[in-house]
Scaffold this active site. Structure first.
Site, mmCIF file in Angstrom:
data_model
loop_
_atom_site.group_PDB
_atom_site.id
_atom_site.type_symbol
_atom_site.label_atom_id
_atom_site.label_comp_id
_atom_site.label_asym_id
_atom_site.label_seq_id
_atom_site.Cartn_x
_atom_site.Cartn_y
_atom_site.Cartn_z
ATOM 1 C CG HIS A 17 31.948 36.486 52.199
ATOM 2 N ND1 HIS A 17 31.121 35.379 52.231
ATOM 3 C CD2 HIS A 17 32.760 36.293 51.133
ATOM 4 C CE1 HIS A 17 31.409 34.580 51.229
ATOM 5 N NE2 HIS A 17 32.404 35.118 50.534
ATOM 6 C CD GLU A 200 29.404 30.601 46.510
ATOM 7 O OE1 GLU A 200 30.440 29.948 46.796
ATOM 8 O OE2 GLU A 200 29.435 31.662 45.843
ATOM 9 C CG ASP A 278 31.552 36.463 47.361
ATOM 10 O OD1 ASP A 278 32.612 36.122 47.914
ATOM 11 O OD2 ASP A 278 30.829 35.658 46.742
HETATM 12 N N1 ADE Z 1 36.403 32.837 45.617
HETATM 13 C C1 ADE Z 1 36.056 34.102 45.398
HETATM 14 N N2 ADE Z 1 34.728 34.239 45.508
HETATM 15 C C2 ADE Z 1 34.220 33.025 45.820
HETATM 16 C C3 ADE Z 1 32.921 32.528 46.066
HETATM 17 N N3 ADE Z 1 31.836 33.288 46.022
HETATM 18 N N4 ADE Z 1 32.789 31.213 46.340
HETATM 19 C C4 ADE Z 1 33.862 30.421 46.368
HETATM 20 N N5 ADE Z 1 35.101 30.847 46.145
HETATM 21 C C5 ADE Z 1 35.278 32.140 45.869
HETATM 22 ZN ZN ZN Z 2 33.329 34.275 48.898
#
Ligand code: ADE
Ligand code: ZN
Length: 338
Positions: A17, A200, A278
């Site tokens: 990710h 999230e 991320d």
């Molecule tokens: N784009 C980049 N990082 C992201 C995240 N953590 N959640 C959603 N979109 C993203």
């Molecule tokens: Zn992400």
């Protein structure tokens, strides 16, 4: 560095990710802005880092898309990707599955081809130089209409062999997976695997939709899944991977304190949970820092850290041979650690 931090840092691992646009370090941003004659609203690298304080996902996304504006040429995308791969290699990442957001670039007039060719050239070089393997995941921006995602999918079809899966990212609240049911159906018909950011900031119901409507192979984040017991049991039973990102959750205030991070309960319940970075340039750490951040607050044992790293290979889009080779190498490295 303490013993467990050294242990987990030393292990070969997969990262699943990672947004390539989120690896844009301020130093490189300044360099590329200078050579492209683009003005950025900061005077120094320190000022940029100072601006990286976010109240929520949208605060971050506004700055992240502004940063990406500097990227113009194939060389820019090469340099961006190459810098991440060098850093990943230093941290013993041997396999990486990278998101790229074509619409962030095509919407400002940068051709799809420029983006993907620059990224791909860097992946090829890292494979030749380090033996690092990788997959690309083309991610649709969920704040835009489904029609735009369809156009992006069409562009991606010309690079069918370079793209393993499609994903869904950007502003989650108010943009449920159901909005993209048809384009994901089409992507699956074209042979792409599917993943989606869900749970999230959004509710467990979005995770349910990602599974049932988008038929995803993995959930990106998935923190809020735990709010729904029936859903959680299904994720355990089907061993659907969750690609969790602890420092991201902390910086975007999805989680107030790492001692309360859901990765502890996820592990204890037998979910196939993985640790990832991320957007490391924005959240203060690459993948090793994400593992290390969990050790003390969640009292992670050596075996639990090893399980998280094993999970990274179990959850990867590898064929069975590659997976077994990587798991074998991992166990050797763990045994010989001292
Ligand atoms: N784009 C980049 N990082 C992201 C995240 N953590 N959640 C959603 N979109 C993203
Ligand atoms: Zn992400």
């Amino acid at each position: 560095m303490n013993e467990l931090a050294r242990f987990v840092s030393s292990l070969p691992k997969a990262e699943l990710h990672l947004h390539i646009e989120g690896t844009f370090e301020p130093e490189l941003m300044f360099e590329i802005a200078r050579r492209n004659n683009i003005k950025i609203p900061y005077d120094s690298v320190e000022q940029v880092r100072d601006a990286y304080r976010f109240g929520n996902l949208q605060d971050f996304l506004d700055i992240y898309y502004a940063g990406a504006n500097v990227l113009q040429t194939e060389r820019d995308f090469y340099d961006l990707t190459r810098a991440y791969l060098d850093k990943a290699h230093e941290q013993n990442v041997v396999h990486t599955e990278i998101f790229f957001d074509p619409q962030t670039h095509t919407h400002r007039g940068i051709p799809f081809d420029t983006v993907i060719r620059g990224i791909r050239a860097a992946l090829d070089d890292a494979h030749n130089e380090y033996g690092m393997t990788s997959h690309l995941i083309m991610s649709f921006l969920r704040h835009l209409p489904e029609e735009d995602a369809f156009k992006t999918l069409e562009q991606g079809l010309r690079y069918r062999d370079w793209i393993t899966a499609v994903g869904l990212d950007s502003s989650e609240l108010g943009n449920p997976p159901s909005k993209f049911r048809r384009v994901f159906e089409r992507a699956r018909a074209e042979g792409f695997l599917t993943v989606a950011h869900a749970g999230e900031e959004g509710p467990a119901q979005y995770v349910r939709q990602a599974l049932d409507l988008l038929r995803v192979s993995r959930i990106d984040h998935g923190n809020r899944s735990l709010d729904d017991e029936v859903l959680t049991r299904e994720l355990v039973r089907r061993q659907i991977p969750l690609t969790v990102c602890p420092l991201s959750n902390l910086k975007l205030q999805v989680c107030r304190d790492l001692s309360k991070h859901p990765v502890r309960r996820m592990l204890d319940m037998g979910l196939l949970v993985t640790v990832n970075s991320d957007d490391p340039a924005y959240f203060g750490g690459y993948v090793n820092e994400n593992y290390i951040a969990l050790i003390e607050p969640l009292q992670m044992s050596r075996n639990e850290l090893l399980r998280l790293v094993e999970n990274s290979f179990r959850a990867a889009f590898l064929d069975d041979n590659q997976r077994q080779t990587y798991l074998g190498n991992l166990h050797q490295a763990a045994e010989h650690f001292n």
